[in-house]
Design a protein around this motif. Structure first.
Motif, PDB file in Angstrom:
ATOM      1  N   ALA A 180       0.828  -1.210   0.000  1.00  0.00           N
ATOM      2  CA  ALA A 180       0.000   0.000   0.000  1.00  0.00           C
ATOM      3  C   ALA A 180       0.865   1.264   0.000  1.00  0.00           C
ATOM      4  O   ALA A 180       0.468   2.286  -0.567  1.00  0.00           O
ATOM      5  N   LYS A 181       2.049   1.185   0.594  1.00  0.00           N
ATOM      6  CA  LYS A 181       2.978   2.318   0.610  1.00  0.00           C
ATOM      7  C   LYS A 181       3.780   2.423  -0.686  1.00  0.00           C
ATOM      8  O   LYS A 181       4.573   3.341  -0.855  1.00  0.00           O
ATOM      9  N   GLY A 182       3.600   1.450  -1.577  1.00  0.00           N
ATOM     10  CA  GLY A 182       4.314   1.476  -2.853  1.00  0.00           C
ATOM     11  C   GLY A 182       5.763   1.031  -2.754  1.00  0.00           C
ATOM     12  O   GLY A 182       6.569   1.359  -3.626  1.00  0.00           O
ATOM     13  N   LEU A 183       6.087   0.230  -1.730  1.00  0.00           N
ATOM     14  CA  LEU A 183       7.475  -0.190  -1.518  1.00  0.00           C
ATOM     15  C   LEU A 183       7.747  -1.609  -1.990  1.00  0.00           C
ATOM     16  O   LEU A 183       8.895  -1.969  -2.260  1.00  0.00           O
ATOM     17  N   ILE A 184       6.697  -2.415  -2.093  1.00  0.00           N
ATOM     18  CA  ILE A 184       6.813  -3.828  -2.479  1.00  0.00           C
ATOM     19  C   ILE A 184       5.732  -4.124  -3.514  1.00  0.00           C
ATOM     20  O   ILE A 184       4.627  -3.585  -3.423  1.00  0.00           O
ATOM     21  N   GLU A 185       6.046  -4.994  -4.448  1.00  0.00           N
ATOM     22  CA  GLU A 185       5.039  -5.511  -5.375  1.00  0.00           C
ATOM     23  C   GLU A 185       4.966  -7.018  -5.205  1.00  0.00           C
ATOM     24  O   GLU A 185       5.991  -7.683  -5.006  1.00  0.00           O
TER      25      GLU A 185
END
Length: 142
Positions: free
Chosen positions: A79-84
């Motif tokens: 959600a924080k855009g740090l992991i996919e």
């Protein structure tokens, strides 16, 4: 005869751990990461930089975390855009993990912050002594 609290290794370890956790949380606060988020981000980043795209189970094993809790924290990191998380072509039930460009930029910064906090915390003890003791406690079978 019972030891006094100050003479109990377990009691002292408990208090040292609590102090260390507070210091790590304080250090990571400006980066908007909890300690567990940091550990999972850093482990994913490290594995990715070593040619691996771990699934959730492999990451939990690497980090020493509970698989269910790992899943919840990974959702927060996503959600924080740090992991996919991507479907594993070999097993559609599994998700492969990859740090995003934002995660790849943040992970080394966060590691440096934690390493600095660790250096301050462990400063009263020689680094090699601390590593030896903690390695023996963490993996007594080794």
């Amino acid at each position: 005869m019972a030891l006094s609290p100050g003479g109990s290794p377990g009691f002292l370890l408990w208090h040292a751990t609590l102090r260390w956790q507070r210091e790590i949380a304080t250090a990571l606060g400006p980066l908007d990461l909890t300690h567990v988020q940091f550990v999972l981000l850093a482990c994913t980043w490290w594995l990715n930089t070593h040619g691996e795209q771990p699934n959730q189970l492999a990451l939990a094993r690497q980090a020493g975390t509970d698989v269910k809790m790992t899943s919840q924290v990974l959702r927060a990191l996503e959600a924080k855009g740090l992991i996919e998380r991507e479907v594993d072509p070999a097993d559609t039930r599994a998700k492969r993990l990859r740090v995003t460009s934002a995660g790849a930029a943040l992970a080394p910064r966060a590691i440096a912050v934690v390493e600095d906090a660790d250096a301050r915390f462990f400063q009263p003890v020689a680094r090699d002594d601390a590593v030896t003791l903690l390695s023996r406690l963490a993996k007594p079978e080794s």
